[in-house]
Write a protein that holds these residues in place. Structure first.
Motif, short mmCIF file in Angstrom:
data_model
loop_
_atom_site.label_atom_id
_atom_site.label_comp_id
_atom_site.label_asym_id
_atom_site.label_seq_id
_atom_site.Cartn_x
_atom_site.Cartn_y
_atom_site.Cartn_z
N MET A 326 -59.83 -22.97 -9.92
CA MET A 326 -59.33 -21.96 -10.86
C MET A 326 -59.34 -22.52 -12.28
SD MET A 326 -57.98 -18.84 -10.87
CE MET A 326 -57.07 -18.52 -9.35
N VAL A 327 -60.04 -21.81 -13.17
CA VAL A 327 -60.08 -22.15 -14.60
C VAL A 327 -59.80 -20.89 -15.39
CG1 VAL A 327 -61.49 -23.00 -16.50
CG2 VAL A 327 -61.73 -24.03 -14.24
N LYS A 329 -57.72 -18.48 -14.94
CA LYS A 329 -57.54 -17.32 -14.06
C LYS A 329 -58.85 -16.76 -13.50
CE LYS A 329 -53.27 -15.91 -16.37
NZ LYS A 329 -52.52 -14.81 -17.03
N ASN A 330 -59.90 -17.58 -13.54
CA ASN A 330 -61.17 -17.22 -12.92
C ASN A 330 -61.58 -18.30 -11.93
OD1 ASN A 330 -61.66 -14.79 -14.48
ND2 ASN A 330 -62.10 -16.13 -16.21
N ARG A 331 -62.31 -17.92 -10.87
CA ARG A 331 -62.67 -18.84 -9.80
C ARG A 331 -64.14 -19.25 -9.91
NH1 ARG A 331 -59.05 -18.78 -5.38
NH2 ARG A 331 -57.39 -17.22 -5.55
N TYR A 332 -64.40 -20.54 -9.70
CA TYR A 332 -65.75 -21.08 -9.73
C TYR A 332 -65.96 -21.90 -8.45
CZ TYR A 332 -65.37 -19.90 -14.68
OH TYR A 332 -65.20 -19.23 -15.87
N SER A 333 -67.10 -21.70 -7.79
CA SER A 333 -67.32 -22.33 -6.49
C SER A 333 -67.77 -23.78 -6.61
CB SER A 333 -68.35 -21.53 -5.70
OG SER A 333 -69.64 -21.65 -6.28
N VAL A 334 -67.50 -24.55 -5.54
CA VAL A 334 -68.00 -25.91 -5.36
C VAL A 334 -68.51 -25.98 -3.92
CG1 VAL A 334 -66.41 -26.93 -7.02
CG2 VAL A 334 -65.72 -26.76 -4.63
N PRO A 335 -69.28 -27.00 -3.56
CA PRO A 335 -69.71 -27.11 -2.16
C PRO A 335 -68.53 -27.04 -1.21
CG PRO A 335 -70.92 -28.67 -3.51
CD PRO A 335 -69.88 -28.05 -4.40
N ALA A 336 -68.71 -26.32 -0.11
CA ALA A 336 -67.60 -26.04 0.81
C ALA A 336 -66.97 -27.32 1.36
CB ALA A 336 -68.09 -25.17 1.95
N SER A 337 -67.72 -28.41 1.43
CA SER A 337 -67.17 -29.66 1.97
C SER A 337 -66.08 -30.25 1.08
CB SER A 337 -68.29 -30.68 2.17
OG SER A 337 -68.95 -30.94 0.93
N TYR A 338 -65.95 -29.75 -0.16
CA TYR A 338 -64.93 -30.29 -1.07
C TYR A 338 -63.67 -29.42 -1.10
CZ TYR A 338 -68.29 -33.63 -2.87
OH TYR A 338 -69.18 -34.68 -2.97
N ALA A 339 -63.54 -28.45 -0.22
CA ALA A 339 -62.35 -27.61 -0.17
C ALA A 339 -61.10 -28.46 0.05
CB ALA A 339 -62.49 -26.57 0.95
N GLY A 340 -60.08 -28.17 -0.76
CA GLY A 340 -58.81 -28.89 -0.65
C GLY A 340 -58.75 -30.19 -1.40
N ARG A 341 -59.79 -30.59 -2.10
CA ARG A 341 -59.81 -31.89 -2.77
C ARG A 341 -59.53 -31.75 -4.26
NH1 ARG A 341 -65.14 -34.95 -0.58
NH2 ARG A 341 -64.44 -36.41 -2.21
N GLY A 369 -61.77 -13.44 -19.50
CA GLY A 369 -61.06 -12.36 -18.84
C GLY A 369 -60.34 -12.91 -17.63
N ASN A 370 -59.99 -12.07 -16.68
CA ASN A 370 -59.24 -12.50 -15.50
C ASN A 370 -59.91 -12.04 -14.22
OD1 ASN A 370 -57.25 -13.55 -17.22
ND2 ASN A 370 -56.09 -11.65 -17.23
N ASN A 371 -59.67 -12.82 -13.16
CA ASN A 371 -60.03 -12.43 -11.79
C ASN A 371 -61.54 -12.30 -11.55
OD1 ASN A 371 -57.23 -12.22 -11.13
ND2 ASN A 371 -57.20 -10.18 -12.06
N HIS A 372 -62.33 -13.10 -12.25
CA HIS A 372 -63.76 -13.15 -11.96
C HIS A 372 -64.03 -14.22 -10.89
CE1 HIS A 372 -64.98 -10.49 -15.21
NE2 HIS A 372 -64.21 -11.16 -16.04
#
Length: 501
Positions: A326-327, A329-341, A369-372
């Motif tokens: 979260m940056v 109030k917007n979400r940006y993806s990372v490789p799924a193996s890094y979830a929770g890190r 903006g928000n919620n992207h």
């Protein structure tokens, strides 16, 4: 129409010499009705025509009227001026008439449509002291066919009038610093004095008189480029009237009609060309073009520092269960193996880069903006292979699917027909994973060839890609009577091998 000497002749011929109407008409060439009117009344001079012919501008009336009618739906500050219409007619239609003719017609049409047509400017008499003014404005552009409200960063030399204009999605401090840095680069130096409004990106608190408590980050930026900052009195934007006028000028001349592009960068490239072209303009009452005046003032500019200001911001982030950080109030993806890190994000005006230690995991275009949700499909492929049931409605794939060729969609259908839905999806994801090394276009081409030869597995497509790569690396054989060139490999036999597995 009659001139006064003709009026006198007709009345004298009739009253003194007793000539009748027909005789006078034959002698003067005027109609009998005209002669009768002269004899009945006093001389009234010329009367205006009910319709004025326009041999040069006439063919363009419909175009001008259409532009002005479309302006009714456009923002008030981004409507055509007479000057802009004249410029477009010359550049787009080869109009050869005068600007004055266009101005008269535009004023008439604007009055009939209820559009404001008057403008006023404050005359200035600047001197080459090395001062520039900065201001923000707003405008509307069409990004991907959708109307989007953006901010205009405007910088203007007080002496030469040389403008620098750039669009940003917001007025945040990073955008402010980016605009100033790019402006200094555009002018080829730093103005010793910069004049601003009391914008929050620079001013923390307005004190008595001209005193200001500046933002600490702005002080660091100012110290890097070593210019003096001056701020207008509250509510007195006219103290930097030159750049105030530039905001409106840029909207009316650079942003009319509404500029179109897939992103702001493409529109900003065209804006830069407009600013450069303005260098040939001559300001009323000044000797020389804008470019010539700026060349004269360059001796007053401070040289640019060896490196531009590091306009970046680092923030700690943590990947959530959706493999996003979260940056703002917007979400940006990372490789799924890094979830929770725990990770860190490096923010610029245009990008969000996510790192784990020194390893860069992802780079995304920054959203405001928000919620992207900004998702990279590649980050979720391994996870989707483990959970093929989520493939059909997977949010990260929604935009990527729109770019797939028919060969990929047909390949997915073939895999599912031969292997069942879940196994077919897993096999198809193995094909999508090949895009990491070979790129989407080459994978699509291999998928088309596989379909033509009856291949039904990801291994077969990998074989095609590896074979094509080896052929590119191998020196082409000599062709002559002494050398026989072997025919291309028949990959259809590979489907027989697959059937036997």
């Amino acid at each position: 129409m009659l001139k006064v000497d003709q009026y006198e002749y007709i009345r004298t011929a009739h009253r003194v010499y007793g000539k009748n109407v027909s005789e006078i008409a034959r002698e003067t060439g005027h109609s009998r009705n005209t002669v009768k009117k002269v004899l009945r009344g006093e001389f009234t001079g010329y009367s205006p025509r009910k319709t004025q012919p326009s041999p040069v501008l006439g063919p363009y009336h419909e175009i001008i009227n259409q532009w002005l009618e479309e302006d009714i739906e456009s923002p008030k500050k981004q409507r055509h001026t007479a000057k802009r219409i004249y410029t477009r007619l010359v550049s787009e239609y080869g109009f050869t008439g005068s600007e004055t003719t266009v101005r008269h017609h535009v004023a008439s049409v604007k009055r009939s449509l209820g559009l404001k047509s008057s403008e006023a400017f404050v005359p200035l008499e600047p001197s080459p002291r090395g001062e520039a003014e900065v201001d923000w404005g707003s405008a509307t552009v069409l990004l991907g066919g959708e109307a989007v409200r953006v901010k205009i960063f405007c910088m203007r030399s007080k002496y030469s009038g040389n403008p620098f204009v750039r669009l940003y999605p917001c007025e945040r401090q990073q955008a402010f610093f980016d605009g100033l840095s790019r402006g200094f680069l555009y002018y080829g130096g730093v103005f010793p004095v910069m004049v601003f409004d009391n914008l929050t990106a620079a001013v923390g608190k307005v004190l008595l008189g001209k005193e200001r408590k500046e933002q600490e980050s702005f002080v660091r930026f100012r110290s890097w480029y070593t210019f003096e900052s001056r701020f207008c009195s509250p509510g007195r934007g006219n103290e930097k009237g030159g750049v105030e006028g530039l905001v409106g000028f840029a909207r009316r001349n650079f942003l009319v009609p509404l500029p179109r592009g897939e992103n702001l960068e493409s529109i900003n490239d065209r804006l830069l060309e407009e600013c450069i072209a303005y260098g040939s303009h001559r300001i009323t009452g000044r000797e020389g073009t804008v470019r010539e005046l700026h060349d004269a003032e360059k001796r007053n500019l401070i040289p640019l520092p060896r490196h531009p200001y590091g306009n970046e911001q680092t923030v700690p982030v943590k990947a959530d269960k959706y493999a996003t950080v979260m940056v703002d109030k917007n979400r940006y993806s990372v490789p799924a193996s890094y979830a929770g890190r725990p990770l860190r994000a490096l923010l610029t005006v245009d990008e969000v880069a996510v790192f784990s230690g020194e390893k860069r995991l992802a780079v995304h275009g920054r959203k405001y903006g928000n919620n992207h949700w900004v998702l990279e499909a590649d980050h979720y492929l391994e996870l989707l292979r483990e959970r093929p049931g989520a493939f059909r409605d997977a949010r990260p794939l929604s935009e990527w699917k729109k770019t797939w060729s028919g060969s990929l969609n047909s390949l997915l259908e073939r895999f599912q027909e031969r292997q069942g839905e879940n196994r077919g999806i897993k096999e198809f994801i193995d094909v999508l994973l090949l895009t990491r090394n070979y790129g989407q276009k080459r994978v699509e081409a291999a998928a088309l060839r596989a379909l033509e030869n009856g291949l039904g597995s990801a291994a077969g497509i990998r074989h095609l890609l590896e074979s094509a790569e080896r052929q590119e690396e191998t020196t082409r054989p000599l062709e002559s009577e002494r050398w026989t060139v072997l025919p291309a490999a028949d990959v259809s036999v590979y489907s027989v091998l697959e059937a036997g597995q």
